[in-house]
Design an enzyme around this catalytic site. Structure first.
Site, PDB file in Angstrom:
ATOM      1  N   ARG A  94      25.912  17.208 111.823  1.00 57.28           N
ATOM      2  CA  ARG A  94      26.008  17.413 113.279  1.00 57.28           C
ATOM      3  C   ARG A  94      27.321  16.895 113.860  1.00 57.28           C
ATOM      4  NH1 ARG A  94      20.677  15.429 113.506  1.00 57.28           N
ATOM      5  NH2 ARG A  94      19.167  17.117 113.359  1.00 57.28           N
ATOM      6  N   LYS A 133      37.307  25.185 120.977  1.00 55.29           N
ATOM      7  CA  LYS A 133      36.499  26.341 120.557  1.00 55.29           C
ATOM      8  C   LYS A 133      36.618  26.489 119.055  1.00 55.29           C
ATOM      9  CE  LYS A 133      36.834  29.573 124.405  1.00 55.29           C
ATOM     10  NZ  LYS A 133      37.228  30.964 124.669  1.00 55.29           N
ATOM     11  N   GLU A 154      51.000  34.720 123.623  1.00 57.88           N
ATOM     12  CA  GLU A 154      50.230  33.736 124.401  1.00 57.88           C
ATOM     13  C   GLU A 154      51.178  32.902 125.276  1.00 57.88           C
ATOM     14  OE1 GLU A 154      47.070  34.096 124.450  1.00 57.88           O
ATOM     15  OE2 GLU A 154      46.642  35.131 122.565  1.00 57.88           O
ATOM     16  N   LYS A 176      47.732  24.975 128.718  1.00 58.43           N
ATOM     17  CA  LYS A 176      46.384  25.176 128.176  1.00 58.43           C
ATOM     18  C   LYS A 176      45.539  23.920 128.393  1.00 58.43           C
ATOM     19  CE  LYS A 176      43.213  26.956 125.021  1.00 58.43           C
ATOM     20  NZ  LYS A 176      42.859  27.821 123.932  1.00 58.43           N
ATOM     21  N   GLU A 210      34.103  26.680 129.907  1.00 59.33           N
ATOM     22  CA  GLU A 210      34.461  28.049 130.263  1.00 59.33           C
ATOM     23  C   GLU A 210      33.548  28.654 131.328  1.00 59.33           C
ATOM     24  OE1 GLU A 210      34.678  30.701 126.917  1.00 59.33           O
ATOM     25  OE2 GLU A 210      36.562  31.491 127.648  1.00 59.33           O
ATOM     26  N   ARG A 258      39.081  28.694 133.262  1.00 53.94           N
ATOM     27  CA  ARG A 258      39.458  28.994 131.872  1.00 53.94           C
ATOM     28  C   ARG A 258      39.552  30.509 131.647  1.00 53.94           C
ATOM     29  NH1 ARG A 258      37.432  25.239 126.847  1.00 53.94           N
ATOM     30  NH2 ARG A 258      38.578  26.284 125.225  1.00 53.94           N
ATOM     31  N   ASN A 283      42.304  34.586 129.758  1.00 54.18           N
ATOM     32  CA  ASN A 283      42.010  35.919 129.222  1.00 54.18           C
ATOM     33  C   ASN A 283      42.882  37.000 129.828  1.00 54.18           C
ATOM     34  OD1 ASN A 283      40.019  35.462 127.295  1.00 54.18           O
ATOM     35  ND2 ASN A 283      38.579  35.010 128.934  1.00 54.18           N
ATOM     36  N   HIS A 313      43.517  40.112 127.976  1.00 53.74           N
ATOM     37  CA  HIS A 313      42.650  40.103 126.801  1.00 53.74           C
ATOM     38  C   HIS A 313      41.527  41.141 126.866  1.00 53.74           C
ATOM     39  CE1 HIS A 313      44.917  36.599 125.736  1.00 53.74           C
ATOM     40  NE2 HIS A 313      44.165  36.314 124.699  1.00 53.74           N
ATOM     41  N   HIS A 344      41.124  43.283 123.601  1.00 53.27           N
ATOM     42  CA  HIS A 344      39.949  43.338 122.724  1.00 53.27           C
ATOM     43  C   HIS A 344      39.592  44.788 122.387  1.00 53.27           C
ATOM     44  CE1 HIS A 344      38.793  39.106 124.307  1.00 53.27           C
ATOM     45  NE2 HIS A 344      39.660  39.058 123.308  1.00 53.27           N
ATOM     46  N   HIS A 384      46.409  40.283 116.983  1.00 52.42           N
ATOM     47  CA  HIS A 384      45.908  39.842 118.287  1.00 52.42           C
ATOM     48  C   HIS A 384      47.073  39.761 119.280  1.00 52.42           C
ATOM     49  CE1 HIS A 384      43.326  37.816 121.160  1.00 52.42           C
ATOM     50  NE2 HIS A 384      44.174  36.795 121.231  1.00 52.42           N
TER      51      HIS A 384
HETATM   52  N1  NAD Z   1      39.852  28.512 119.215  1.00 49.60           N
HETATM   53  C1  NAD Z   1      40.556  29.118 120.137  1.00 49.60           C
HETATM   54  O1  NAD Z   1      40.584  28.721 121.313  1.00 49.60           O
HETATM   55  C2  NAD Z   1      41.383  30.302 119.748  1.00 49.60           C
HETATM   56  C3  NAD Z   1      42.356  30.801 120.637  1.00 49.60           C
HETATM   57  C4  NAD Z   1      43.153  31.869 120.236  1.00 49.60           C
HETATM   58  C5  NAD Z   1      42.984  32.425 118.963  1.00 49.60           C
HETATM   59  N2  NAD Z   1      42.014  31.910 118.144  1.00 49.60           N
HETATM   60  C6  NAD Z   1      41.830  32.452 116.795  1.00 49.60           C
HETATM   61  O2  NAD Z   1      43.002  32.176 116.052  1.00 49.60           O
HETATM   62  C7  NAD Z   1      43.125  33.134 115.011  1.00 49.60           C
HETATM   63  C8  NAD Z   1      44.541  33.613 114.956  1.00 49.60           C
HETATM   64  O3  NAD Z   1      45.378  32.510 114.673  1.00 49.60           O
HETATM   65  P1  NAD Z   1      46.770  32.715 113.919  1.00 49.60           P
HETATM   66  O4  NAD Z   1      47.533  33.779 114.601  1.00 49.60           O
HETATM   67  O5  NAD Z   1      47.365  31.382 113.731  1.00 49.60           O
HETATM   68  O6  NAD Z   1      46.290  33.378 112.541  1.00 49.60           O
HETATM   69  P2  NAD Z   1      46.189  32.820 111.048  1.00 49.60           P
HETATM   70  O7  NAD Z   1      45.556  31.518 110.968  1.00 49.60           O
HETATM   71  O8  NAD Z   1      45.609  33.945 110.268  1.00 49.60           O
HETATM   72  O9  NAD Z   1      47.722  32.639 110.641  1.00 49.60           O
HETATM   73  C9  NAD Z   1      48.548  33.776 110.644  1.00 49.60           C
HETATM   74  C10 NAD Z   1      49.273  33.916 109.294  1.00 49.60           C
HETATM   75  O10 NAD Z   1      50.280  32.931 109.245  1.00 49.60           O
HETATM   76  C11 NAD Z   1      50.195  32.199 108.027  1.00 49.60           C
HETATM   77  N3  NAD Z   1      50.703  30.874 108.323  1.00 49.60           N
HETATM   78  C12 NAD Z   1      50.218  29.963 109.206  1.00 49.60           C
HETATM   79  N4  NAD Z   1      51.047  28.912 109.288  1.00 49.60           N
HETATM   80  C13 NAD Z   1      52.063  29.162 108.437  1.00 49.60           C
HETATM   81  C14 NAD Z   1      53.231  28.452 108.070  1.00 49.60           C
HETATM   82  N5  NAD Z   1      53.558  27.291 108.665  1.00 49.60           N
HETATM   83  N6  NAD Z   1      54.047  28.991 107.133  1.00 49.60           N
HETATM   84  C15 NAD Z   1      53.765  30.196 106.570  1.00 49.60           C
HETATM   85  N7  NAD Z   1      52.688  30.916 106.892  1.00 49.60           N
HETATM   86  C16 NAD Z   1      51.840  30.398 107.809  1.00 49.60           C
HETATM   87  C17 NAD Z   1      48.754  32.289 107.614  1.00 49.60           C
HETATM   88  O11 NAD Z   1      48.609  32.144 106.234  1.00 49.60           O
HETATM   89  C18 NAD Z   1      48.405  33.698 108.071  1.00 49.60           C
HETATM   90  O12 NAD Z   1      48.793  34.622 107.084  1.00 49.60           O
HETATM   91  C19 NAD Z   1      42.122  34.244 115.309  1.00 49.60           C
HETATM   92  O13 NAD Z   1      41.029  34.119 114.439  1.00 49.60           O
HETATM   93  C20 NAD Z   1      41.688  33.946 116.729  1.00 49.60           C
HETATM   94  O14 NAD Z   1      40.369  34.358 116.995  1.00 49.60           O
HETATM   95  C21 NAD Z   1      41.233  30.871 118.502  1.00 49.60           C
END
Ligand code: NAD
Length: 364
Positions: free
Chosen positions: A123, A145, A187, A229, A239, A243, A247, A250, A254, A267
């Site tokens: 938990r 999140k 973003e 943020k 949210e 917050r 979006n 977005h 989506h 994205h």
């Molecule tokens: N929790 C939240 O509030 C929130 C907000 C926005 C997005 N998200 C989520 O985040 C995800 C997208 O995140 P992302 O764009 O970071 O994607 P990701 O984690 O897939 O990373 C993108 C790519 O970059 C590579 N990578 C990351 N850091 C690297 C580094 N330092 N050197 C070389 N390669 C590297 C990864 O291997 C991957 O291939 C989605 O799943 C989305 O839903 C969450």
């Protein structure tokens, strides 16, 4: 050298977002001093592992008796039940106590996935976020999140779970591919549009002077973005209100991601195109926002939306199904002017259709 931003939450203890360079020793100090465990779990993205494991090991091995590492395949597919249960199994089988920290090292995929593991095991075990992509540094590592995807949609299973700290070490960005920089850029542009238009000018200058080659130069922008943020999520932890401004673009994005089967558009690309839709709808409702604000960045993006134009008749129904819709009404984040957002349930379907035509027009 690093700077700290305090993140206040009404639901759990405040924590710090730290941003700077060479932070791995600082991460280890924090875990030793604040959590006091001799054992740590490192959940690491495979690409990040490939490029950075030596320096990660050097930092952690000098401080902890037991380092247990799990490497996650890169990409959105890893935000799955299978990966989630595999990591939970691994953590439980390796032996875990309620005070054993889990350090998520990677982009948003790792932060969301490992964050949900940390929220679920016993938990809740202490979670430390070490974002390594631009997107994760300015967005996903902040706000608590966590979660995984389901076959019926993205991020449908998860929990709000705040980390003990976030450490955005810009050195990781040295190895980030350019397309991932651009993904995170959307973003930052969004923050400029909804909150702080000056960021748009700073970004233009930074990119023209440095491109994506000098991560240290990005510290002020990463810091300002994180601050925006932090301010928004601190005012609205679960949210319910402001917050929603995050979006911006977005609801359109989506739909684009869905029609692109979550693989044809990143994205960030979808959000960038989606912001054209939101600006167009805002202008049709009386704003006069110059599309040049977005056009300045357009050459960095390399995609077309012709393929989804054939699915025009699905745009509105998909918007109604958006997770953020209420009673199937389309809710959009719009702008009165740059930096001045509001949320509106838009009933004028012709207006939304026309805003989509503007999106398609810009990306055909
Ligand atoms: N929790 C939240 O509030 C929130 C907000 C926005 C997005 N998200 C989520 O985040 C995800 C997208 O995140 P992302 O764009 O970071 O994607 P990701 O984690 O897939 O990373 C993108 C790519 O970059 C590579 N990578 C990351 N850091 C690297 C580094 N330092 N050197 C070389 N390669 C590297 C990864 O291997 C991957 O291939 C989605 O799943 C989305 O839903 C969450």
């Amino acid at each position: 050298m690093f700077n700290q931003i305090k993140v206040n939450t009404s639901t759990s203890a405040a924590y710090h977002y730290n941003v700077g360079t060479d932070l791995l020793d600082v991460v280890c100090d924090f875990i030793s001093d604040e959590i006091g465990s001799a054992k740590v779990f490192l959940i690491i993205d495979k690409n990040v592992h490939h490029h950075h494991i030596e320096k990660i090991n050097t930092a952690f091995e000098s401080r902890f008796e037991r380092i247990v590492t799990y490497v996650v395949p890169p990409g959105e597919k890893s935000k799955s039940f299978e990966q989630f249960s595999s990591i939970v199994e691994f953590v439980l089988n390796q032996g875990v106590e309620r005070t054993t920290p889990l350090v998520a090292i990677g982009g948003g995929v790792i932060g969301d996935l490992a964050g949900f593991v940390a929220a679920s095991v016993m938990r809740g075990i202490p979670l430390i976020q070490v974002p390594t992509s631009l997107l994760a540094m300015v967005d996903s590592s902040i706000g608590g999140k966590t979660g995984i995807n389901h076959s019926t949609g993205k991020n449908l299973i998860g929990a709000f779970y705040q980390p003990k700290a976030v450490f955005a070490d810009l050195n990781f960005l040295d190895t980030l591919p350019e397309k991932e920089w651009v993904n995170g850029l959307s973003e930052i542009i969004k923050y400029g549009m909804i909150e702080s238009p000056i960021i748009l000018k700073q970004l233009q200058r930074l990119i023209s002077e440095n491109g994506f080659t000098n991560p240290v130069q990005w510290q002020p922008i990463v810091e300002q973005s994180a601050q925006i943020k932090v301010d928004i999520v601190s005012r609205d932890v679960n949210e319910q209100g402001v917050r929603a401004y995050l979006n911006f673009g977005h609801t359109y994005a989506h739909v684009i991601e869905r029609l692109g089967e979550y693989s044809n558009y990143s994205h960030g690309e979808a959000v960038f195109a989606g912001m054209y839709g939101a600006v167009s709808a805002s202008n049709k409702l009386g704003a006069s926002i110059d599309l040049n604000e977005l056009d300045h960045f357009k050459s960095l993006y390399n995609f077309k939306l012709d393929a989804i134009a054939d699915h025009r008749d699905e745009f509105l129904s998909l918007m109604r199904k958006d997770k953020k819709a209420k009673n199937q009404q389309i809710r959009l984040v719009l702008l009165k002017k740059l930096g001045d957002p509001f949320v509106e349930e838009v009933g004028e379907l012709d207006l939304i259709k026309a805003s989509w035509e503007d999106v398609i027009h810009h990306f055909s």
